[in-house]
Design an enzyme around this catalytic site. Structure first.
Site, short mmCIF file in Angstrom:
data_model
loop_
_atom_site.label_atom_id
_atom_site.label_comp_id
_atom_site.label_asym_id
_atom_site.label_seq_id
_atom_site.Cartn_x
_atom_site.Cartn_y
_atom_site.Cartn_z
CD GLN A 3 43.11 31.96 37.32
OE1 GLN A 3 42.60 32.96 37.13
NE2 GLN A 3 43.89 31.82 38.02
CB CYS A 31 44.02 35.51 35.86
SG CYS A 31 44.91 36.12 35.30
CG HIS A 58 42.73 38.33 38.17
ND1 HIS A 58 43.26 37.49 37.90
CD2 HIS A 58 41.20 38.77 37.78
CE1 HIS A 58 41.57 36.47 38.07
NE2 HIS A 58 41.13 37.60 38.80
CG ASP A 95 37.69 37.65 39.18
OD1 ASP A 95 38.70 36.55 38.70
OD2 ASP A 95 37.69 38.28 39.41
#
Length: 249
Positions: free
Chosen positions: A16, A22, A96, A111
């Site tokens: 990211q 996100c 998130h 992630d």
């Protein structure tokens, strides 16, 4: 193993690089690891274009890929005012999104804030129980936090329900149950469309007129004072709860 690594080239991962994206990032990382899903020409083109890139370059490409950027921005709230960018602190509520995918007997956590895929478990036939355990472990790591949302990317149920209705109708059977399910799904989606339309609508002219009307009636100052007191009380209560959690840790 919980090793974050770029040594898993068979797992698509983009880091990211764009703030407040996100959710879009997690969706892309999951979808581009689903070989059995028809992701359409736009995402296919993105996948082919970024296949040989490292995670950071892929993340930067997301920002500059017109179709992805336009789709992401189409869900943004309308905003006519310019605010200074604020960096989140430990006193702010920060949300998130991460993704979980099965690949070749291994479950990976994707992630976008990490440097690569993270191995969180293994599976033989059904990957859901192992993923369930990994998700529970992550949730447990946030002490006293109860606000979690779990989403699944799955097949569109309306296609199967319509097929069931058609098959039962053609055979002379009762199609009441799948028809009811189909109506529920369609009603839920209609509600979502309405919510998204309201969220993206520009309410600023209405708000300005309401404020002007309240000022003319002499009610604006009192309303502003009440709002400031309510905000202050909520902030103090949130700080007290966080202080209690820290003291009990």
């Amino acid at each position: 193993s919980t090793q974050s690594t770029w040594a898993a080239p068979h797992v698509y991962f983009a880091k990211q690089m764009v703030t407040n994206a996100c959710g879009t990032q997690a969706l892309i990382n999951v979808l581009l690891n689903c070989a059995e899903v028809d992701i359409g020409p736009q995402l296919k083109g993105f996948l082919e274009f970024t296949a040989e890139m490292d995670p950071e370059s892929r993340g930067l490409t997301i920002e500059n890929f017109d179709s992805i950027r336009d789709t992401h921005n189409s869900f943004a709230r309308h905003q006519n005012f310019s605010f200074e960018e604020k960096v989140a602190t430990e006193d702010d509520d920060v949300y998130h999104f991460v993704g979980y995918v099965p690949k070749d007997g291994v479950i990976y956590e994707l992630d976008g804030l990490q440097n690569g895929p993270i191995e969180v478990g293994t599976y033989t036939d059904d990957w859901i129980p192992a993923a369930h355990a990994a998700i529970q472990t992550r949730m447990a790591s946030y002490q006293d936090e109860l606000r979690f949302t779990l989403l699944a990317l799955c097949r569109d149920p309306t296609a199967d329900l319509r097929a069931q209705v058609a098959e039962l109708t053609a055979s002379g059977g009762a199609a009441d149950f799948p028809e009811q399910q189909l109506r529920q799904v369609e009603a839920r989606r209609a509600k979502w469309r309405a919510e998204n339309a309201r969220r993206r609508h520009n309410y600023i002219p209405l708000v300005v007129e309401l404020l002007r009307f309240a000022a003319e009636k002499g009610a604006l100052a009192a309303a502003a004072t009440h709002a400031a007191e309510k905000t202050r009380a909520e902030r103090d209560a949130r700080a007290a709860r966080k202080a209690e959690r820290k003291a009990g840790a």
